[in-house]
Every structure is written in structure tokens, then in C-alpha cells.
Design a protein around this motif. Structure first.
Motif, short mmCIF file in Angstrom:
data_model
loop_
_atom_site.label_atom_id
_atom_site.label_comp_id
_atom_site.label_asym_id
_atom_site.label_seq_id
_atom_site.Cartn_x
_atom_site.Cartn_y
_atom_site.Cartn_z
N GLY A 244 -31.91 -35.10 -4.76
CA GLY A 244 -31.75 -34.77 -3.45
C GLY A 244 -30.36 -34.47 -2.65
O GLY A 244 -30.41 -33.82 -1.71
N ALA A 245 -29.46 -35.11 -3.32
CA ALA A 245 -28.22 -35.13 -3.01
C ALA A 245 -27.21 -34.00 -3.27
O ALA A 245 -26.04 -34.19 -3.17
N VAL A 246 -27.79 -32.92 -3.96
CA VAL A 246 -26.81 -32.02 -4.74
C VAL A 246 -25.99 -31.63 -3.88
O VAL A 246 -24.65 -31.56 -3.91
N VAL A 247 -26.51 -30.94 -2.70
CA VAL A 247 -25.62 -30.29 -1.68
C VAL A 247 -24.77 -31.24 -1.04
O VAL A 247 -23.52 -31.12 -0.84
N THR A 248 -25.37 -32.20 -0.44
CA THR A 248 -24.45 -33.43 0.22
C THR A 248 -23.26 -33.86 -0.45
O THR A 248 -22.09 -33.97 -0.18
N GLU A 249 -23.71 -34.19 -1.83
CA GLU A 249 -22.61 -34.74 -2.71
C GLU A 249 -21.62 -33.69 -2.77
O GLU A 249 -20.23 -34.13 -2.75
N ASN A 250 -21.82 -32.55 -3.01
CA ASN A 250 -20.79 -31.23 -2.98
C ASN A 250 -19.89 -31.23 -1.72
O ASN A 250 -18.80 -31.13 -1.73
#
Lengths: 309, 338
Positions: A244-250
Motif C-alpha cells: 500500500g505504501a509504494v507511492v507514499t514511500e517514494n
């Protein structure tokens, strides 16, 4: 019950196998890791050596069989970068992601359920409208937009919160807020409609007719019945714990599995990408299993009925 | 006889786009202590809504007016807190289909225990509660009551569920039990058992019962008095024999003639022509006038008032007092009740 579990597990393994196969083929069709790792300027001999070293000259099906064989022994392959075990590379990133996602999910569920219940109980009042407007906004804003908005606001204009990395507790605030807002919005909407539905069910009227005070009737009768429908939504969130966090982590340069995934895809680091995808798949499958099991626990009607006389 | 509940000019309205609509227009009746009174009428005539309004459960959008005096309290104007205390303790209600009206994810025992906890003055031990639950369930005739405590509603048959519902609502010994179509969803044999149970409970506990039904067969074998409702109004109320043998309102007489008879099969069914006017489209005069064979000019002008002593009726052109269309002797309606 036992049979049911076995059947679900078999189906889950087939799902994971299909996932692995698809990822394996797509990755091999999408680019040459030797070129990605070494660059185009190196000698053809160096490229050839690299391919030999990693078995990339074998036919794809041979690579596939070898990969499955080692996978069956718990070996996820090795990362081209630093020749480390792919599992180790992923595992060291996992805690950061889980911290982020677990806090965001807990926050989203608590805030979403509270807001949804509040909206349902005050249907058509200003509270209801406010909650639904916020929910619509939170639901429609993509994570990267919200994330950048928060960075601009808290990091650039007010300069009160750090925006990159994961060194302190404060580093987590913005990414967690970003992740939780969209999920909370989804949960608020689902909770609202689920609660409204049970409030109108005859069981609520019965509880009131036997003298249960309204508040207690909502807590003891309406909400538990609404919860059954929310389990599926909750399961979706649990299934996305890793992915779930792919975008946010980037956006926030958070050193988790999500940013590792993007990096590894760019580098065609096959083993790492495959490991992450398998992990995501297994999480999803486990979440679904959990949902099915919690239905059995929450809703007695799904259990096998005892003798009916 | 002691009057337990006096309902006068009860009216329930809902807002609609074309102004307020009143499914219940003018309902007046008394319930005496320990009697079974039947509230009879076609579906949609406002019987259930009127009963829910008495308990303060007509819904947040409903406007209730009139009065309903119960032991010094007016149920219509009483604050919700007061009604909350009253519900279950003084007036309880059972419903048509206990599969949807009982909580599907709570055991029967837990649902009865909840009612007991509400009524308890101080905390009772769980063994005590459980014992009371078992005795309640055996009182309503549920076999193996101790085992049933752990059953969920869907694990019981329709009749069993209704018995469990009755046990739950009787847990705090209310003086009045409102039974809203309690047997409509049940097989005829089970129906008779439930009615017999209600009669027995009335005798043993002295609780009054307001039995709401569309079925004259049900009232015939159960009730002491009957109130007949049509289009949101009580149009006739009398002791059960008077209604069956000496109906004064043409609608009551029509309903009785429209029933299929069990005994004399030679009599053809005589349906009442026309349809019940909807709450928004009722005539200015008597609501039954468009369908009434005996209607006179004045019936169009004003709605008749409910007048009379023991036998009240609201009609400008009543049937003669001596009229005695042998409306099916009550005994032929009764099932062999155990």
C-alpha cells in the motif's frame, strides 16, 4: 472446517504460483539486467560474463524451473546488487514499511469508523455532511498529491515536520497522515452506509421495544451487525500492508519495501522484485483467509447449524 | 374495569412533498387490565404504526398527536427518557417475523438476559439470570430450554423463535404486551399454538394484550374485545360477540362476509368492492363512503364520530341494531387448541 481451510490454502497457493509465473515472464520480457547494471558503454565480453554468471543465457523455461526449485527450498535468489540474498534485502526493509502501514491502517480504521458512525447517527445533519465532504475529498485526492501538499505545507511553509527519511518519530507523521487519509475516507463511507442499514433493521426496533436505551441499542445491537459487512473492507486494507505504501514511500523517501520495489524494477533486479511480489501476494491471500475466518467468528449464520428442531 | 391504557385521537403524520400525510388519523380506544383486545384491519390501515407510536417508536420523522394515558403518563408527550424506562417494563411488543426482528448474532439466552439485566434493581449473578431465562423459556413452551439458551435465532424454527421472542418481552413482566401480527408468518397449526400461549400467559400473568392482526379468525379465538380500523381510524369497537353477530358498521359487516368460512361452505365469498384510499387521498367525509353500499349524502360531507357505550361505531348510516347476519359462529373458527 478443516477441509474448508485446506481447500482455501490450496487455492491460495495456486494464486501465488500464477502470480510468480506472471511476474517472472514479464520481468524477463522487459529488459536486460546486464545492460541496466553495467551500462551500455562496457565491453560485450563484460556483459556476456554478467549474463553467464547469473544464468541469463539459459532458455527462459530453464531459468523458470531453476527458480521454482530454489523457491521450493526457501531460496528467493540473489540480488544483482552486492550479490546478497534477495530475501535479506527485502527483509531489512520490511519493518519500516510495516511500521508505516500498521500505524496508518490503525489510524484509518479508528478515525474512519468513528466518523462513519457519527455521520450515520446524525444523518442529514451538518455533522453528516461535513464528514461526507471530507471523506469525498480524502478519497479523491491521490496519495502523491496529498503527500506533496503536506510536504509543502508542513515542510516548506511552516517548517515544523521533517519530510524525508525515517530517523525519528516525527519523520513518520506526514507519510502516515497521507496514507491514513484516503483509507479513513473509504472506511467512513462504508461504515456510514453499513450503520444506516442496520439502524433501519427491525432488530433495532426490537431492542428498543424491550427497553434497551437508544445508545446501548446502537452499541450492542446495531454496530456489531454493521461490523460484519466492514470486515471485507478491513481485509482489503490488511492485504495492502506491504504494497500500500509504494507511492507514499517514494514521495517521502521512506526506506521501506515500496521504495525498494521501484528501485529494483528500475534496475531489473529480478530476484528482489519477485520476492516483493510474492510477499505482496501472500499478504493479500492471508488477508482474504483472515476475512473468511472472521466471518465464521462474527456471524453465527455462516457456521454450520446445529440440529434444528 | 380498570383502564390500563386510554388512547384518544391518536394521530401520526409524516412530512411529504405535498404536505403532511397521516396514515393514522384518529384512533381512540381503551385497553382494560388483563384483557385481550384485537386491533383488526386491512394491511396499510395504520394498525402497526399506531402501536409503534404508543411506544414512541414511530420513527424520528413522525409527528404524533392526541393522547395515550398510561398510569398517569401521557405516552404521546412523555420525553424519550421516560418512554425508555417504560418500554419492556410496562409495555412490551412482539413482532411479525422473529427471524429479522431478533438480533441474528446474539444467542437467545443473551438477548433474554439483556432484558433481565435492564429490569434488575441490582446486579444479579449469571447463574441467577440463566435460571430465570430457562424458566421463562419453559414457560413459553420451548422444549429443552437450557440448551436453547446457546442457540442463535436462525437455529430455531419460526414458532420457536416467536416463543423465544415472547419470553424475552415478558422477562420484565409488562402489564401490556402489544403483539403485532405475531402469527402471520407461521403455519396454521403453529399459529394456533402461539395464540393459545398468549391466552395462557394472559391468564397466568394477568397481562393485557393488544393483538394486532388482519385476520378475523385470529381475533375470534383469542380476543375479548375488538377494535376495527379502516384508513387510519377506529370505525367500530365492541365485545367480540357483538362484532361477529351484531356489527353496526358496514365495513365490519363487509369484512366478515369477505372471510372464507370453514363450516358452511355454501356461502359464496363477498369481497368489498374498491380499494382502501391511501393516506394522502382520503375523502373529506367518511373514508369508507366510496365503497359503501349504504352510503347516504351526508356521508360525503363529514367523517362520522366514534360514538356509543360498550359498542361504539363511527357511521352515519349504521346497520340496524337487530341486524344479525350470522357472521360465522366463533366456535367454527377455533382450531383444536391444545
Amino acid at each position: 472446517m478443516g477441509l474448508l481451510l485446506v481447500r482455501k490454502l490450496v487455492r491460495a497457493s495456486i494464486t501465488v504460483l500464477l502470480l510468480v509465473t506472471a511476474v517472472f515472464l514479464i520481468l524477463r520480457a522487459s529488459g536486460d539486467p546486464a545492460v541496466m547494471m553495467l551500462g551500455v558503454e562496457v565491453s560485450p565480453v563484460a556483459l556476456e560474463n554478467f549474463r553467464d554468471r547469473w544464468g541469463l543465457n539459459d532458455p527462459v523455461w530453464v531459468q523458470y524451473v531453476i527458480y521454482l526449485k530454489s523457491l521450493a527450498q526457501g531460496d528467493f535468489g540473489r540480488s544483482y546488487i552486492g550479490d546478497r540474498s534477495a530475501w535479506d534485502v527485502v527483509a531489512e526493509r520490511l519493518p519500516a514499511t510495516l511500521i508505516l502501514m500498521v500505524s496508518a491502517t490503525v489510524l484509518a480504521v479508528v478515525a474512519g469508523v468513528l466518523a462513519g458512525v457519527l455521520a450515520a447517527l446524525n444523518r442529514n445533519s451538518w455533522i453528516d455532511r461535513l464528514v461526507m465532504i471530507i471523506a469525498a475529498a480524502g478519497f479523491s485526492a491521490p496519495n502523491f498529491v496529498l503527500g506533496i501538499f503536506l510536504i509543502v505545507l508542513f515542510g516548506a511553509i511552516w517548517q515544523i515536520l521533517p519530510t524525508t527519511g525515517s530517523d525519528t518519530f516525527w519523520h513518520g507523521v506526514l507519510p502516515v497522515l497521507t496514507l491514513a487519509s484516503a483509507d479513513a475516507a473509504v472506511f467512513a463511507r462504508f461504515t456510514r452506509s453499513a450503520v444506516l442499514e442496520t439502524l433501519n433493521q427491525p432488530l433495532m426496533r426490537t431492542a428498543l421495544a424491550k427497553g434497551v436505551p437508544y445508545r446501548a441499542a446502537v452499541l450492542r445491537h446495531a454496530l456489531p451487525n454493521s461490523a460484519i459487512g466492514l470486515v471485507t473492507v478491513f481485509g482489503l486494507f490488511v492485504g495492502r500492508l506491504v504494497s500500500g505504501a509504494v507511492v507514499t514511500e517514494n514521495v517521502f523517501a521512506w526506506p521501506g519495501v515500496g521504495s525498494l520495489l521501484v528501485l529494483s524494477v528500475e534496475n531489473r533486479d529480478f530476484a528482489v522484485v519477485q520476492t516483493i511480489v510474492i510477499l505482496i501476494g501472500i499478504t493479500m491471500v492471508c488477508a482474504n483467509l483472515l476475512v473468511d475466518l472472521s466471518y465464521l467468528w462474527l456471524d453465527p449464520r455462516t457456521r454450520r447449524t446445529r440440529s434444528r428442531t | 374495569m380498570e383502564r390500563l391504557l386510554e388512547v384518544a385521537q391518536l394521530r401520526v403524520s409524516f412530512p411529504s412533498e405535498s404536505g403532511p400525510v397521516s396514515p393514522v388519523e384518529d384512533v381512540s380506544f381503551d385497553v382494560h387490565a388483563g384483557e385481550i383486545i384485537g386491533l383488526v384491519g386491512e394491511s396499510g390501515c395504520g394498525k402497526s404504526l399506531g402501536a409503534l407510536a404508543l411506544m414512541g417508536l414511530a420513527g424520528p420523522t413522525a409527528t404524533v398527536s392526541g393522547s395515550a394515558r398510561y398510569g398517569g403518563i401521557d405516552l404521546v408527550t412523555a420525553p424519550q427518557k421516560e418512554l425508555e424506562r417504560l418500554r419492556g417494563r410496562d409495555i412490551a411488543m412482539i413482532f411479525q417475523d422473529p427471524l429479522s426482528t431478533l438480533n441474528p448474532i446474539m444467542t437467545i439466552g443473551a438477548q433474554i438476559a439483556e432484558a433481565l439485566h435492564l429490569g434488575a434493581e441490582r446486579r444479579q449473578s449469571s447463574q441467577q439470570i440463566q435460571k430465570t431465562c430457562v424458566s421463562l423459556l419453559s414457560e413459553v413452551g420451548l422444549p429443552q430450554p437450557a440448551a436453547r439458551l446457546r442457540a442463535y435465532p436462525h437455529e430455531l424454527s419460526g414458532g420457536m423463535r416467536q416463543r423465544a421472542m415472547i419470553a424475552m418481552m415478558l422477562a420484565r413482566e409488562p402489564a401490556l404486551l402489544i403483539a403485532d401480527e405475531p402469527t402471520t408468518a407461521l403455519d396454521p397449526t403453529v399459529q394456533a399454538q402461539i395464540l393459545a400461549l398468549l391466552k395462557r400467559l394472559r391468564q397466568q400473568r394477568g397481562a393485557a394484550i393488544l393483538l394486532i392482526t388482519h385476520d378475523f379468525g385470529v381475533v375470534a379465538q383469542t380476543c375479548d374485545r375488538i377494535a376495527v380500523m379502516y384508513a387510519g381510524r377506529i370505525i367500530e369497537t365492541a365485545p367480540v360477540e357483538d362484532i361477529f353477530f351484531r356489527p353496526r358498521h358496514p365495513y365490519t359487516a363487509g369484512l366478515l362476509r369477505a372471510r372464507a368460512s370453514l363450516g358452511g361452505g355454501e356461502r359464496p365469498l363477498e369481497p368489498i368492492p374498491g380499494i382502501v384510499p391511501p393516506p394522502g387521498g382520503r375523502p373529506k367525509g367518511c373514508s369508507f363512503e366510496p365503497r359503501c353500499a349504504l352510503a347516504r349524502p351526508e356521508c360525503r360531507l363529514s367523517a362520522p364520530l366514534l360514538t356509543g357505550d360498550a359498542h361504539k361505531f363511527a357511521c352515519h348510516a349504521p346497520l340496524p341494531a337487530r341486524y344479525s347476519r350470522p357472521a360465522e359462529p366463533a366456535r367454527s373458527l377455533a382450531w383444536p387448541v391444545a
